[in-house]
Design a protein around this motif. Structure first.
Motif, PDB file in Angstrom:
ATOM      1  N   LYS A 144       0.814  -1.222   0.000  1.00  0.00           N
ATOM      2  CA  LYS A 144       0.000   0.000   0.000  1.00  0.00           C
ATOM      3  C   LYS A 144       0.847   1.271   0.000  1.00  0.00           C
ATOM      4  O   LYS A 144       0.456   2.280  -0.588  1.00  0.00           O
ATOM      5  CB  LYS A 144      -0.914  -0.003   1.231  1.00  0.00           C
ATOM      6  CG  LYS A 144      -1.721   1.274   1.439  1.00  0.00           C
ATOM      7  CD  LYS A 144      -2.596   1.174   2.686  1.00  0.00           C
ATOM      8  CE  LYS A 144      -3.377   2.460   2.919  1.00  0.00           C
ATOM      9  NZ  LYS A 144      -4.244   2.378   4.116  1.00  0.00           N
ATOM     10  N   TRP A 145       2.018   1.216   0.620  1.00  0.00           N
ATOM     11  CA  TRP A 145       2.723   2.446   0.957  1.00  0.00           C
ATOM     12  C   TRP A 145       3.710   2.866  -0.127  1.00  0.00           C
ATOM     13  O   TRP A 145       4.511   2.072  -0.613  1.00  0.00           O
ATOM     14  CB  TRP A 145       3.452   2.267   2.293  1.00  0.00           C
ATOM     15  CG  TRP A 145       2.562   1.699   3.339  1.00  0.00           C
ATOM     16  CD1 TRP A 145       2.577   0.433   3.856  1.00  0.00           C
ATOM     17  CD2 TRP A 145       1.461   2.364   3.970  1.00  0.00           C
ATOM     18  NE1 TRP A 145       1.578   0.273   4.775  1.00  0.00           N
ATOM     19  CE2 TRP A 145       0.870   1.434   4.869  1.00  0.00           C
ATOM     20  CE3 TRP A 145       0.922   3.655   3.873  1.00  0.00           C
ATOM     21  CZ2 TRP A 145      -0.224   1.765   5.653  1.00  0.00           C
ATOM     22  CZ3 TRP A 145      -0.177   3.980   4.662  1.00  0.00           C
ATOM     23  CH2 TRP A 145      -0.735   3.045   5.537  1.00  0.00           C
ATOM     24  N   ASP A 146       3.674   4.153  -0.483  1.00  0.00           N
ATOM     25  CA  ASP A 146       4.618   4.735  -1.437  1.00  0.00           C
ATOM     26  C   ASP A 146       5.814   5.362  -0.744  1.00  0.00           C
ATOM     27  O   ASP A 146       6.847   5.603  -1.378  1.00  0.00           O
ATOM     28  CB  ASP A 146       3.927   5.819  -2.272  1.00  0.00           C
ATOM     29  CG  ASP A 146       2.766   5.261  -3.069  1.00  0.00           C
ATOM     30  OD1 ASP A 146       2.980   4.303  -3.824  1.00  0.00           O
ATOM     31  OD2 ASP A 146       1.642   5.793  -2.923  1.00  0.00           O
ATOM     32  N   MET A 147       5.675   5.641   0.547  1.00  0.00           N
ATOM     33  CA  MET A 147       6.735   6.332   1.282  1.00  0.00           C
ATOM     34  C   MET A 147       6.523   6.112   2.771  1.00  0.00           C
ATOM     35  O   MET A 147       5.383   6.106   3.243  1.00  0.00           O
ATOM     36  CB  MET A 147       6.703   7.833   0.971  1.00  0.00           C
ATOM     37  CG  MET A 147       7.756   8.676   1.662  1.00  0.00           C
ATOM     38  SD  MET A 147       9.371   8.575   0.880  1.00  0.00           S
ATOM     39  CE  MET A 147       8.981   9.074  -0.804  1.00  0.00           C
ATOM     40  N   ILE A 148       7.634   5.947   3.512  1.00  0.00           N
ATOM     41  CA  ILE A 148       7.564   5.835   4.969  1.00  0.00           C
ATOM     42  C   ILE A 148       8.481   6.884   5.575  1.00  0.00           C
ATOM     43  O   ILE A 148       9.648   6.997   5.184  1.00  0.00           O
ATOM     44  CB  ILE A 148       7.988   4.440   5.448  1.00  0.00           C
ATOM     45  CG1 ILE A 148       7.023   3.379   4.912  1.00  0.00           C
ATOM     46  CG2 ILE A 148       8.032   4.382   6.981  1.00  0.00           C
ATOM     47  CD1 ILE A 148       7.444   1.955   5.191  1.00  0.00           C
ATOM     48  N   THR A 149       7.949   7.685   6.499  1.00  0.00           N
ATOM     49  CA  THR A 149       8.807   8.549   7.309  1.00  0.00           C
ATOM     50  C   THR A 149       8.821   7.942   8.709  1.00  0.00           C
ATOM     51  O   THR A 149       7.772   7.588   9.255  1.00  0.00           O
ATOM     52  CB  THR A 149       8.307  10.004   7.351  1.00  0.00           C
ATOM     53  OG1 THR A 149       7.076  10.084   8.068  1.00  0.00           O
ATOM     54  CG2 THR A 149       8.129  10.551   5.939  1.00  0.00           C
ATOM     55  N   LEU A 150      10.006   7.853   9.275  1.00  0.00           N
ATOM     56  CA  LEU A 150      10.194   7.023  10.457  1.00  0.00           C
ATOM     57  C   LEU A 150      11.035   7.769  11.483  1.00  0.00           C
ATOM     58  O   LEU A 150      12.200   8.098  11.228  1.00  0.00           O
ATOM     59  CB  LEU A 150      10.887   5.723  10.023  1.00  0.00           C
ATOM     60  CG  LEU A 150      11.267   4.692  11.072  1.00  0.00           C
ATOM     61  CD1 LEU A 150      10.035   4.193  11.808  1.00  0.00           C
ATOM     62  CD2 LEU A 150      11.998   3.525  10.408  1.00  0.00           C
ATOM     63  N   ASP A 151      10.442   8.043  12.649  1.00  0.00           N
ATOM     64  CA  ASP A 151      11.189   8.692  13.720  1.00  0.00           C
ATOM     65  C   ASP A 151      12.179   7.700  14.318  1.00  0.00           C
ATOM     66  O   ASP A 151      11.925   6.489  14.362  1.00  0.00           O
ATOM     67  CB  ASP A 151      10.208   9.184  14.794  1.00  0.00           C
ATOM     68  CG  ASP A 151      10.888  10.072  15.814  1.00  0.00           C
ATOM     69  OD1 ASP A 151      11.875  10.736  15.463  1.00  0.00           O
ATOM     70  OD2 ASP A 151      10.445  10.104  16.985  1.00  0.00           O
TER      71      ASP A 151
END
Length: 238
Positions: free
Chosen positions: A46-53
């Motif tokens: 599903k995901w096109d991009m992940i931003t991850l702390d």
């Protein structure tokens, strides 16, 4: 884009939500490392991009990135970190992040980096769709060959497996001009598609991971030119 933002600071998430909406992007927010990983695992396509702390409850960003990379080597990951430690940033890249942004950050800077990563990801997808068993090699030497359509690389006919999109692009940039020395600044501009404002550690981290994968199948073909940068040279391969 469909974005998964794993960030425990709700004010940061609320701020970025406005910018994502302005771009026409959909975003899902998770405030806990394990919850974020579970959201990815439930629908990895599903995901096109992940931003991850980096600093997250229950499971930190390093562990989340490592687990995501076990499932997908291609989904773009940008790590967000309040730490200004070189070792943390390099380790984050080694765990599979494509880029990192240090807090506090400008939302416009994060958006720009996300767009650059997405452009690269879309290009990889288009090439993969048109591959269609094409066996034409874009780079071919006595010991090494690469096919940009199938995204395959071989050293003495042994496949170099598990290359991420950035690692493949980095290898291709070096290999298509054997023995030419590239500075880190040149590689940042050519491979990452935008200026990193002098931050060269991301190149070193990706070179390290790339070398590890090459060494699994044969001798090292990426050479360090001290004080300058890196070059591809397989002339010394036996």
């Amino acid at each position: 884009m469909n974005i998964l933002m794993i960030e425990d600071n709700e004010s940061v998430s609320e701020m970025m939500q406005m910018f994502f909406l302005n771009e026409g992007w959909e975003a899902t927010f998770k405030y806990d490392g394990k919850e974020g990983l579970d959201a990815f695992l439930a629908e990895p396509e599903k995901w096109d991009m992940i931003t991850l702390d980096l600093n997250l409850p229950s499971m930190d960003g390093m562990m989340v990135a490592r687990e995501i990379r076990k499932i997908s080597s291609t989904v773009p990951i940008i790590m967000l970190t309040a730490r200004d430690s070189e070792s943390d940033q390099v380790i984050g890249l080694e765990m599979g992040a494509d880029d990192y942004v240090t807090k506090p950050f400008s939302p416009l800077t994060l958006i720009a980096r996300m767009k650059a990563l997405h452009r690269r990801s879309e290009l990889v997808d288009k090439i993969a769709v048109t591959a269609d068993d094409d066996q034409t090699f874009d780079v071919e030497t006595n010991h090494f060959k690469m096919n940009t359509k199938t995204r395959e690389a071989y050293l003495d006919n042994h496949p170099i497996d598990g290359l991420t999109p950035k690692e493949f692009d980095l290898l291709y940039t070096l290999a298509k001009k054997p023995r030419q020395v590239f500075s880190r600044e040149q590689l940042l501009e050519l491979v990452w598609d935008y200026q990193y404002f002098g931050d060269e550690r991301t190149v070193d981290a990706h070179i390290k991971k790339l070398r590890q994968k090459i060494e699994k199948v044969g001798p090292q073909v990426i050479q360090t030119v001290w004080g300058v940068g890196y070059k591809f040279d397989d002339s010394g391969v036996a």
